[in-house]
Write a protein that holds these residues in place. Structure first.
Motif, PDB file in Angstrom:
ATOM      1  N   ILE A   1      12.461   3.327   0.943  1.00  0.00           N
ATOM      2  CA  ILE A   1      13.864   2.939   1.073  1.00  0.00           C
ATOM      3  C   ILE A   1      14.797   4.107   0.755  1.00  0.00           C
ATOM      4  CG2 ILE A   1      15.677   1.443   0.145  1.00  0.00           C
ATOM      5  CD1 ILE A   1      13.567  -0.737  -0.137  1.00  0.00           C
ATOM      6  N   GLU A   2      14.534   4.825  -0.337  1.00  0.00           N
ATOM      7  CA  GLU A   2      15.450   5.882  -0.751  1.00  0.00           C
ATOM      8  C   GLU A   2      15.294   7.163   0.061  1.00  0.00           C
ATOM      9  OE1 GLU A   2      15.142   6.632  -4.909  1.00  0.00           O
ATOM     10  OE2 GLU A   2      15.875   4.656  -5.458  1.00  0.00           O
ATOM     11  N   GLU A   3      14.080   7.693   0.139  1.00  0.00           N
ATOM     12  CA  GLU A   3      13.881   8.990   0.779  1.00  0.00           C
ATOM     13  C   GLU A   3      13.784   8.890   2.301  1.00  0.00           C
ATOM     14  OE1 GLU A   3      10.608  11.028  -1.019  1.00  0.00           O
ATOM     15  OE2 GLU A   3      11.396  10.713  -3.037  1.00  0.00           O
ATOM     16  N   ASP A   4      13.015   7.911   2.793  1.00  0.00           N
ATOM     17  CA  ASP A   4      12.818   7.794   4.231  1.00  0.00           C
ATOM     18  C   ASP A   4      13.891   6.948   4.911  1.00  0.00           C
ATOM     19  OD1 ASP A   4      10.570   9.298   3.776  1.00  0.00           O
ATOM     20  OD2 ASP A   4       9.194   7.596   3.793  1.00  0.00           O
ATOM     21  N   GLN A   5      14.776   6.340   4.117  1.00  0.00           N
ATOM     22  CA  GLN A   5      15.881   5.523   4.635  1.00  0.00           C
ATOM     23  C   GLN A   5      15.394   4.418   5.578  1.00  0.00           C
ATOM     24  OE1 GLN A   5      19.600   6.848   4.762  1.00  0.00           O
ATOM     25  NE2 GLN A   5      19.087   7.945   2.895  1.00  0.00           N
ATOM     26  N   ASN A   6      14.358   3.720   5.159  1.00  0.00           N
ATOM     27  CA  ASN A   6      13.765   2.654   5.956  1.00  0.00           C
ATOM     28  C   ASN A   6      14.608   1.383   5.795  1.00  0.00           C
ATOM     29  OD1 ASN A   6      12.135   0.785   7.213  1.00  0.00           O
ATOM     30  ND2 ASN A   6      10.239   1.598   6.355  1.00  0.00           N
ATOM     31  N   THR A   7      15.528   1.182   6.711  1.00  0.00           N
ATOM     32  CA  THR A   7      16.446   0.046   6.647  1.00  0.00           C
ATOM     33  C   THR A   7      15.727  -1.285   6.838  1.00  0.00           C
ATOM     34  OG1 THR A   7      18.150   1.479   7.550  1.00  0.00           O
ATOM     35  CG2 THR A   7      18.601  -0.869   7.559  1.00  0.00           C
ATOM     36  N   ALA A   8      14.739  -1.307   7.708  1.00  0.00           N
ATOM     37  CA  ALA A   8      14.006  -2.551   7.960  1.00  0.00           C
ATOM     38  C   ALA A   8      13.289  -3.026   6.691  1.00  0.00           C
ATOM     39  CB  ALA A   8      13.000  -2.349   9.077  1.00  0.00           C
TER      40      ALA A   8
ATOM     41  N   PRO B   1       0.801  -1.233   0.000  1.00  0.00           N
ATOM     42  CA  PRO B   1       0.000   0.000   0.000  1.00  0.00           C
ATOM     43  C   PRO B   1       0.832   1.282   0.000  1.00  0.00           C
ATOM     44  CG  PRO B   1       0.054  -0.940   2.191  1.00  0.00           C
ATOM     45  CD  PRO B   1       0.781  -1.907   1.285  1.00  0.00           C
ATOM     46  N   PHE B   2       2.149   1.171  -0.108  1.00  0.00           N
ATOM     47  CA  PHE B   2       3.034   2.337  -0.091  1.00  0.00           C
ATOM     48  C   PHE B   2       4.102   2.142  -1.156  1.00  0.00           C
ATOM     49  CE2 PHE B   2       4.171  -0.745   3.140  1.00  0.00           C
ATOM     50  CZ  PHE B   2       5.465  -1.080   2.785  1.00  0.00           C
ATOM     51  N   SER B   3       4.835   3.211  -1.440  1.00  0.00           N
ATOM     52  CA  SER B   3       5.902   3.150  -2.428  1.00  0.00           C
ATOM     53  C   SER B   3       7.168   2.584  -1.777  1.00  0.00           C
ATOM     54  CB  SER B   3       6.185   4.553  -2.980  1.00  0.00           C
ATOM     55  OG  SER B   3       7.338   4.525  -3.784  1.00  0.00           O
ATOM     56  N   ILE B   4       7.562   1.420  -2.215  1.00  0.00           N
ATOM     57  CA  ILE B   4       8.770   0.792  -1.676  1.00  0.00           C
ATOM     58  C   ILE B   4       9.988   1.657  -1.977  1.00  0.00           C
ATOM     59  CG2 ILE B   4      10.296  -1.196  -1.891  1.00  0.00           C
ATOM     60  CD1 ILE B   4       7.826  -2.906  -2.315  1.00  0.00           C
ATOM     61  N   ARG B   5      10.039   2.196  -3.177  1.00  0.00           N
ATOM     62  CA  ARG B   5      11.174   3.020  -3.560  1.00  0.00           C
ATOM     63  C   ARG B   5      11.296   4.261  -2.674  1.00  0.00           C
ATOM     64  NH1 ARG B   5      12.468   5.329  -9.578  1.00  0.00           N
ATOM     65  NH2 ARG B   5      14.402   6.358  -9.008  1.00  0.00           N
TER      66      ARG B   5
END
Length: 70
Positions: A41-48, A34-38
Protein backbone atom coordinates in the motif's frame (compact mmCIF):
# COMPACT_ATOMS: atom_id res chain seq x y z
CA UNK A 1 -28.84 8.32 37.78
CA UNK A 2 -28.09 5.26 39.88
CA UNK A 3 -27.69 3.05 36.80
CA UNK A 4 -25.31 5.43 35.02
CA UNK A 5 -22.08 3.94 36.46
CA UNK A 6 -23.30 0.44 35.61
CA UNK A 7 -24.07 1.47 32.02
CA UNK A 8 -20.72 3.22 31.64
CA UNK A 9 -18.81 0.18 32.90
CA UNK A 10 -20.65 -2.21 30.59
CA UNK A 11 -20.09 0.16 27.65
CA UNK A 12 -16.37 0.34 28.43
CA UNK A 13 -16.15 -3.46 28.66
CA UNK A 14 -17.86 -3.90 25.30
CA UNK A 15 -15.66 -1.24 23.67
CA UNK A 16 -12.50 -2.94 24.92
CA UNK A 17 -13.79 -6.36 23.86
CA UNK A 18 -14.68 -5.06 20.40
CA UNK A 19 -11.27 -3.44 19.94
CA UNK A 20 -9.54 -6.64 21.09
CA UNK A 21 -11.51 -8.83 18.67
CA UNK A 22 -10.89 -6.36 15.85
CA UNK A 23 -7.14 -6.25 16.55
CA UNK A 24 -6.85 -10.04 16.65
CA UNK A 25 -8.79 -10.42 13.40
CA UNK A 26 -6.70 -7.76 11.65
CA UNK A 27 -3.43 -9.33 12.87
CA UNK A 28 -4.66 -12.68 11.56
CA UNK A 29 -5.29 -11.13 8.14
CA UNK A 30 -1.81 -9.59 8.12
CA UNK A 31 -0.21 -12.92 9.09
CA UNK A 32 -2.01 -15.07 6.48
CA UNK A 33 -1.22 -12.83 3.52
CA UNK A 34 1.90 -13.99 1.64
CA UNK A 35 3.12 -10.39 1.14
CA UNK A 36 3.58 -7.25 3.20
CA UNK A 37 0.34 -5.29 3.16
CA UNK A 38 2.13 -2.20 4.40
CA UNK A 39 4.76 -2.34 1.63
CA UNK A 40 2.16 -2.94 -1.07
CA UNK A 41 0.00 0.00 0.00
CA UNK A 42 2.68 2.53 0.97
CA UNK A 43 5.60 1.87 -1.37
CA UNK A 44 3.93 0.24 -4.38
CA UNK A 45 0.80 2.44 -4.10
CA UNK A 46 -1.52 -0.53 -4.62
CA UNK A 47 -4.91 1.18 -4.54
CA UNK A 48 -6.87 -2.02 -5.13
CA UNK A 49 -5.32 -3.66 -2.06
CA UNK A 50 -6.04 -0.55 0.00
CA UNK A 51 -9.71 -0.74 -1.02
CA UNK A 52 -9.87 -4.45 -0.16
CA UNK A 53 -8.25 -3.92 3.25
CA UNK A 54 -10.58 -0.99 3.92
CA UNK A 55 -13.55 -3.20 3.05
CA UNK A 56 -12.29 -5.92 5.38
CA UNK A 57 -11.92 -3.38 8.18
CA UNK A 58 -15.48 -2.11 7.64
CA UNK A 59 -16.82 -5.66 7.48
CA UNK A 60 -15.10 -6.61 10.73
CA UNK A 61 -16.38 -3.47 12.41
CA UNK A 62 -19.97 -4.19 11.33
CA UNK A 63 -19.78 -7.81 12.47
CA UNK A 64 -18.32 -6.86 15.86
CA UNK A 65 -20.91 -4.10 16.25
CA UNK A 66 -23.77 -6.46 15.45
CA UNK A 67 -22.40 -9.10 17.84
CA UNK A 68 -22.10 -6.59 20.67
CA UNK A 69 -25.49 -5.01 19.98
CA UNK A 70 -27.19 -8.39 20.03
Amino acid sequence: MATLPKILISTLVFVLLGILVFAVAFLLIVKITPFSIRKEIEEDQNTALAIVIGSVILGLAWIISAAIHG
